[in-house]
Design an enzyme around this catalytic site. Sequence first.
Site, PDB file in Angstrom:
ATOM      1  N   ASP A 274      22.679 -63.835   8.585  1.00 30.55           N
ATOM      2  CA  ASP A 274      23.479 -64.441   9.652  1.00 30.55           C
ATOM      3  C   ASP A 274      24.935 -64.291   9.227  1.00 30.55           C
ATOM      4  O   ASP A 274      25.325 -64.753   8.148  1.00 30.55           O
ATOM      5  CB  ASP A 274      23.147 -65.929   9.796  1.00 30.55           C
ATOM      6  CG  ASP A 274      21.757 -66.168  10.391  1.00 30.55           C
ATOM      7  OD1 ASP A 274      21.107 -65.187  10.795  1.00 30.55           O
ATOM      8  OD2 ASP A 274      21.335 -67.331  10.445  1.00 30.55           O
ATOM      9  N   ASP A 432      15.460 -68.370  20.377  1.00 29.21           N
ATOM     10  CA  ASP A 432      15.845 -69.541  19.580  1.00 29.21           C
ATOM     11  C   ASP A 432      15.263 -70.800  20.224  1.00 29.21           C
ATOM     12  O   ASP A 432      15.987 -71.568  20.874  1.00 29.21           O
ATOM     13  CB  ASP A 432      17.385 -69.669  19.533  1.00 29.21           C
ATOM     14  CG  ASP A 432      18.041 -68.449  18.918  1.00 29.21           C
ATOM     15  OD1 ASP A 432      17.653 -68.052  17.812  1.00 29.21           O
ATOM     16  OD2 ASP A 432      18.945 -67.873  19.560  1.00 29.21           O
TER      17      ASP A 432
END
Length: 577
Positions: A274, A432
Amino acid sequence: MEAPPFTSPSSLLLRPKTPLSFTTFSHSAKVKNPTNFSIRASSSKDSVVTLLDYGAGNVRSVRNAIKFLGFEIKDVQTPEDILNASRLIFPGVGAFAPAMEVLSKTGMGEALCSYIEKDRPFLGICLGLQLLFESSEENGLIKGLGLIPGTVGRFDSSNGFRVPHIGWNALQVAKDSEILDDVGNRHVYFVHSYRAMPSDDNKEWISSTCKYGDEFIASIRRGNVHAVQFHPEKSGDVGLSVLRRFLYPKSKVEKKLGEGKASKLAKRVIACLDVRANDKGDLVVTKGDQYDVRENTKENEVRNLGKPVELAEQYYKDGADEVSFLNITGFRDFPLGDLPMLQVLRYTSENVFVPLTVGGGIRDFTDSTGRHYSSLEVAAEYFRSGADKISIGSDAVYAAEEYIRTGVKTGKTSLEQISRVYGNQAVVVSIDPRRVYVNNPNDVQFQTIRVSSPGPNGEEYAWYQCTVNGGREGRPIGAYELAKAVEELGAGEILLNCIDCDGQGKGFDVDLIKLISDAVNIPVIASSGAGVPEHFSEVFTKTNASAALAAGIFHRKEVPIQSVKGHLSKEDIEVRM
Ligand code: 1PR
């Protein structure tokens, strides 16, 4: 493979593709060839590879691999360049029909046939193998170059095999191919939905096959003419050795036979980075706890776990089967303005020879000057910079909501456009979701499951609510509904996160992953919550996940990738070693 109609052949031959200029990022990692690839070309003619790139997609990784092995590249501009080549590599990209159209209109097809018929050194990759056959069903029945008998057809997904065939699979070597001498029993990387089948008519050409539902042709060889369905440029050291043996055919390097135990499609272990700018403006690898990436301190700074390029190279060396970069603030920053992220990809792809995925901010965008950029342009820049797959988060949620509401595929969403142009194997949808407990499945319109551990008030059911903008906003759509919709819209793979489990180290959400991997026919990557190697074996034995991804345990060096693979192998779960 299922890719785009070309605009016009002449525009496809425009080259070179000039990278965006930049000044803000510097990269210190040393580029060095590993010792086993240290034979160097001796004269200038010997060190040139002619590359047939007709401009339909990303061949950056092939270029990088050739350069990594010490060769220069001469791009084909005219059919004569093909005829004059001392060795030619043809990394076919895009779809069969438009590729044939370019080859026919430019006279390159004829030159190719003549070059191959003279038994000149040739290596076709992926579509570069398929085009040698008589025809393909990819875009209706289309004629190929006709050098090898047979028709290229689509994998049959009705027998439970997921299509596209994505991942590391084993070869059954049928005859001495020379370029496969170092493969032994090790895995190589495939990504395709169409394949050529062995028959009595083409058996003399076949140097190896691969099993995925059917047994299909993995490589051909006749004299100096080779072609492979897999991607040597993405198959790590094994793939580089295939290229090296093609480039140095007379090298007296000993055969390394018998290594490895590959027998089928391996489960993949993926390292995820990330990435975002920290408060000083440096691009860092960060990691959240349930998506909160800030330290729990007075300064509340962004957690910094390392430099993206260095970490990606480390994970490649450690045996990661893929590396994913998620530009986690892409929803508010514009990726094409984010040159460091593009530069991270460019540098990483120079030394990392496994597939690279990049996500974050793939959507239409109008900048402050009023210039409009389509999501396709954003994706194109990511592909040009070295990505093999792009991953779409928020924009895929909006597309799925609209599709479910109207039942109409407009063809205009980023997901549809990018998969049409680059093939669905190049498009991942990143979901998500957050768990929402309910007492009764009839309380909600979304698919629920009976959860293994009841909710805080004893609820026995849950649905998984999709979110956008890095988990900040819940949407009226469940992960199950989203997964089914994006598969229909053209996604080739699903990256399945879970906000509740992210960064917790308590294991993947097996209920969620089973729900989604049973619902779709495309590969599902399990993500969020890995803490120990046993979590990987649990997710692979209890669900149909094709791959498992982790971030925190790798960044914090708590569990090396090889320990995960060693454990999986001990549990009889096939992995690439
Ligand atoms: O919406 O198209 O711009 O894409 C944004 C992308 O960035 C999405 O793929 C989204 O998942 C990701 N993202 C946005 N915010 C965050 C955040 O953490 N604040 N990261 C974020 C998501 C989740 C995983 C993580 C696993 C494994 N990261 O990829 O790496 O949960 O972690 P673990 O092994 O440590 O548990 P768009």
